[in-house]
Design an enzyme around this catalytic site. Structure first.
Site, PDB file in Angstrom:
ATOM      1  N   MET A   1       0.976  -1.476   0.489  1.00 40.81           N
ATOM      2  CA  MET A   1      -0.145   0.094   0.177  1.00 40.81           C
ATOM      3  C   MET A   1       0.859   1.203  -0.039  1.00 40.81           C
ATOM      4  O   MET A   1       1.858   1.508   1.015  1.00 40.81           O
ATOM      5  CB  MET A   1      -0.906  -0.205   1.030  1.00 40.81           C
ATOM      6  N   CYS A  85      -4.956   0.863  -9.217  1.00 42.89           N
ATOM      7  CA  CYS A  85      -5.424   2.078  -8.964  1.00 42.89           C
ATOM      8  C   CYS A  85      -6.776   3.093  -9.371  1.00 42.89           C
ATOM      9  O   CYS A  85      -7.098   2.658 -10.547  1.00 42.89           O
ATOM     10  CB  CYS A  85      -4.504   2.852  -9.401  1.00 42.89           C
ATOM     11  N   LYS A 125      -2.039  -7.836  -9.847  1.00 44.23           N
ATOM     12  CA  LYS A 125      -3.229  -7.321  -8.852  1.00 44.23           C
ATOM     13  C   LYS A 125      -4.222  -6.542  -9.701  1.00 44.23           C
ATOM     14  O   LYS A 125      -3.658  -6.050 -10.416  1.00 44.23           O
ATOM     15  CB  LYS A 125      -2.706  -7.043  -7.622  1.00 44.23           C
ATOM     16  N   ASN A 187      -8.846 -10.654  -3.008  1.00 44.75           N
ATOM     17  CA  ASN A 187      -8.525  -9.658  -1.801  1.00 44.75           C
ATOM     18  C   ASN A 187      -9.566  -8.696  -2.028  1.00 44.75           C
ATOM     19  O   ASN A 187     -10.457  -8.771  -2.525  1.00 44.75           O
ATOM     20  CB  ASN A 187      -7.418  -8.482  -3.313  1.00 44.75           C
ATOM     21  N   ASP A 189     -11.344  -6.663   1.918  1.00 44.91           N
ATOM     22  CA  ASP A 189     -12.184  -6.841   3.095  1.00 44.91           C
ATOM     23  C   ASP A 189     -12.047  -8.338   3.923  1.00 44.91           C
ATOM     24  O   ASP A 189     -13.120  -8.701   4.707  1.00 44.91           O
ATOM     25  CB  ASP A 189     -14.103  -7.318   2.817  1.00 44.91           C
TER      26      ASP A 189
HETATM   27  C1  LIG Z   1      -3.656   3.825   1.634  1.00 44.79           C
HETATM   28  C2  LIG Z   1      -3.650   2.802   0.381  1.00 44.79           C
HETATM   29  C3  LIG Z   1      -3.317   2.833  -0.307  1.00 44.79           C
HETATM   30  C4  LIG Z   1      -3.152   2.100  -1.600  1.00 44.79           C
HETATM   31  N1  LIG Z   1      -1.675   1.247  -2.221  1.00 44.79           N
HETATM   32  C5  LIG Z   1      -1.768   0.309  -2.734  1.00 44.79           C
HETATM   33  C6  LIG Z   1      -1.068  -0.249  -3.222  1.00 44.79           C
HETATM   34  O1  LIG Z   1       0.264   0.984  -4.203  1.00 44.79           O
HETATM   35  N2  LIG Z   1      -0.906  -0.652  -4.725  1.00 44.79           N
HETATM   36  C7  LIG Z   1      -1.850  -1.821  -4.783  1.00 44.79           C
HETATM   37  O2  LIG Z   1      -1.688  -2.275  -5.138  1.00 44.79           O
HETATM   38  N3  LIG Z   1      -3.252  -1.738  -3.582  1.00 44.79           N
HETATM   39  C8  LIG Z   1      -3.204  -0.580  -3.132  1.00 44.79           C
HETATM   40  N4  LIG Z   1      -4.102  -0.227  -2.289  1.00 44.79           N
HETATM   41  C9  LIG Z   1      -5.177  -1.455  -2.275  1.00 44.79           C
HETATM   42  C10 LIG Z   1      -4.988  -2.869  -1.087  1.00 44.79           C
HETATM   43  O3  LIG Z   1      -3.883  -3.069  -2.069  1.00 44.79           O
HETATM   44  C11 LIG Z   1      -6.153  -3.430  -1.732  1.00 44.79           C
HETATM   45  O4  LIG Z   1      -6.402  -3.903  -2.367  1.00 44.79           O
HETATM   46  C12 LIG Z   1      -7.889  -2.795  -1.390  1.00 44.79           C
HETATM   47  O5  LIG Z   1      -7.593  -1.473   0.033  1.00 44.79           O
HETATM   48  C13 LIG Z   1      -8.827  -4.336  -0.749  1.00 44.79           C
HETATM   49  O6  LIG Z   1      -8.635  -4.461   0.370  1.00 44.79           O
HETATM   50  P1  LIG Z   1      -8.629  -4.393   1.355  1.00 44.79           P
HETATM   51  O7  LIG Z   1     -10.614  -4.382   1.515  1.00 44.79           O
HETATM   52  O8  LIG Z   1      -8.003  -5.810   2.222  1.00 44.79           O
HETATM   53  O9  LIG Z   1      -8.600  -3.248   2.185  1.00 44.79           O
HETATM   54  C14 LIG Z   1      -3.562   0.768  -1.458  1.00 44.79           C
HETATM   55  C15 LIG Z   1      -4.662   1.518  -0.505  1.00 44.79           C
HETATM   56  C16 LIG Z   1      -4.895   1.741   1.099  1.00 44.79           C
HETATM   57  C17 LIG Z   1      -6.277   1.855   2.027  1.00 44.79           C
END
Ligand SMILES: Cc1cc2nc3c(=O)[nH]c(=O)nc-3n(C[C@H](O)[C@H](O)[C@H](O)COP(=O)(O)O)c2cc1C
Length: 367
Positions: A1, A85, A125, A187, A189
């Site tokens: 992230m 993104c 991803k 991926n 939640d």
């Molecule tokens: C602050 C933030 C930064 C993120 N940066 C990236 C990133 O650099 N690369 C990426 O693949 N996903 C990024 N994501 C997305 C997360 O990896 C993930 O795909 C998304 O939040 C859904 O998963 P979760 O429900 O487990 O959060 C980011 C999410 C957040 C909240």
């Protein structure tokens, strides 16, 4: 992230449990230009035995150059390509989650990366697509598999879903089913180890990708380790574990350790203190520490001052339960995905779209 999973946070997470800890996203162009920031982002600590780098790019040639550089200079053991993104300034130029819509470009980028990586595993991803009417994940998954990726990870939301609602685990199951011959990771939640095991069971994926669930909760990887150890022995058991439930003293210690590792990472205490401020709300979510404590810690300027603020806590205060769990980080906000004009008219790049795309690599941040 982006902005979170620097070496400091990855090290802290690894202290609690295993996993593959991916770097913050780095743009291929910045890496090829060897900007100071990109070189810092691809750096790893010596304790990180699998050096995992996430790349984002919009041009097959630049991606290939970036991957070639990582391989030639022995800077990575795993490369992940980010196509998730949803940020308007990126999708508006055709980048991020808008990119897989252009099948020819997606195909060229993934193939270029896999070829350049040689023996190093490349993963992809992505999101489900642009919106409910323009889904790309099944096509993109097959393209990535055919290119020879080691795994495909799906965030069960579209770009226009942003972070709203619940991730669509049915889509994850569908991808799993349509790609029996490559690893599929799910991926979206995963807030607890229980969620991770449930996703494995409900969708059949080979593993899970954790995003927001670890914000302010590096010990989640301890829970995940325990649950997966149990799951590996007996996938039919409910892999129930005793989750780590830190008292306030333990949370405070993890927070402090995170800050110290940030000082090492940034080689600058001031920078580290500014960076740790964004983590305050996540670490102390649900703990009755009071508004003044939160406000003070959110303005912290030095480790010494941090010690003083943390010393005001009642370290024995127990884990508050549900209040400390569940969603955190970016939430909500479904919106129409901003796209270049006529982007949806063709699934191939047309006209000057290739030139315009170059701008989709500027200012990209996360997924
Ligand atoms: C602050 C933030 C930064 C993120 N940066 C990236 C990133 O650099 N690369 C990426 O693949 N996903 C990024 N994501 C997305 C997360 O990896 C993930 O795909 C998304 O939040 C859904 O998963 P979760 O429900 O487990 O959060 C980011 C999410 C957040 C909240």
């Amino acid at each position: 992230m982006a902005g979170i999973t620097n070496t400091a946070f990855r090290r802290l997470c690894r202290e609690f449990g295993g996993g593959l800890f991916v770097s913050e996203m780095v743009t291929s162009r910045a890496l090829v230009e060897r900007t100071e920031e990109s070189m810092r982002l691809v750096g790893h600590h010596e304790s990180e035995d699998i050096r995992s780098v996430q790349l984002y790019g919009v041009d097959p040639k630049t991606i290939a150059e970036a991957v070639t550089m990582l391989v030639a200079e022995d800077r990575a053991d795993h490369i992940d390509l980010n196509f998730g993104c949803p940020v308007p300034k990126v999708t508006r130029k055709g980048g991020g989650a808008a990119l897989p819509w252009k099948r020819d470009l997606f195909d060229a980028i993934v193939n270029a990366a896999v070829r350049a990586a040689g023996e190093i595993p490349v993963t992809v991803k992505m999101r489900k697509g642009i919106d409910a009417d323009h889904l790309t994940y099944l096509d993109a998954g097959k393209t990535a598999r055919d290119a020879g990726v080691a795994a495909v990870a799906l965030h069960g939301r579209t770009a226009s879903d942003y972070y709203s609602g619940n991730a669509d685990w049915n889509a994850i199951a569908k991808l799993r089913e349509s790609l029996p011959d490559v690893q599929v990771l799910g991926n979206g939640d995963i807030w607890s180890a229980g969620d991770a095991v449930r996703m494995m069971r409900e969708t059949g994926v080979d593993g899970v990708v954790v995003g927001r669930g670890c914000l302010g909760r590096p010990w989640l990887f301890g829970d995940l380790q325990a649950a997966f150890d149990e799951y590996a022995i007996n996938p039919n058991s409910n892999a129930a574990i005793d989750p780590i439930q830190p008292n306030l003293g333990e949370v405070s210690d993890a927070f402090k350790r995170h800050a110290e590792l940030l000082v090492e990472f940034f080689e600058n205490e001031d920078h580290a203190c500014r960076d740790i401020r964004k983590h305050v709300a996540w670490y102390f979510k649900g703990y009755p520490v009071g508004g003044e404590f939160r406000a003070d810690l959110s303005r912290v300027e030095s480790l010494e001052q941090m010690d003083e603020i943390l010393s005001r806590l009642d370290r024995d205060l127990p884990y508050p339960g549900e209040e400390a769990e569940g969603p955190r980080g970016r939430l909500g906000g479904a919106k129409v995905c901003a796209l270049p004009e006529n982007w949806l008219d063709s699934q191939e790049l047309v006209g000057n779209q290739r030139n315009m795309l170059q701008e989709a690599e500027l200012g990209a941040s996360g997924g």
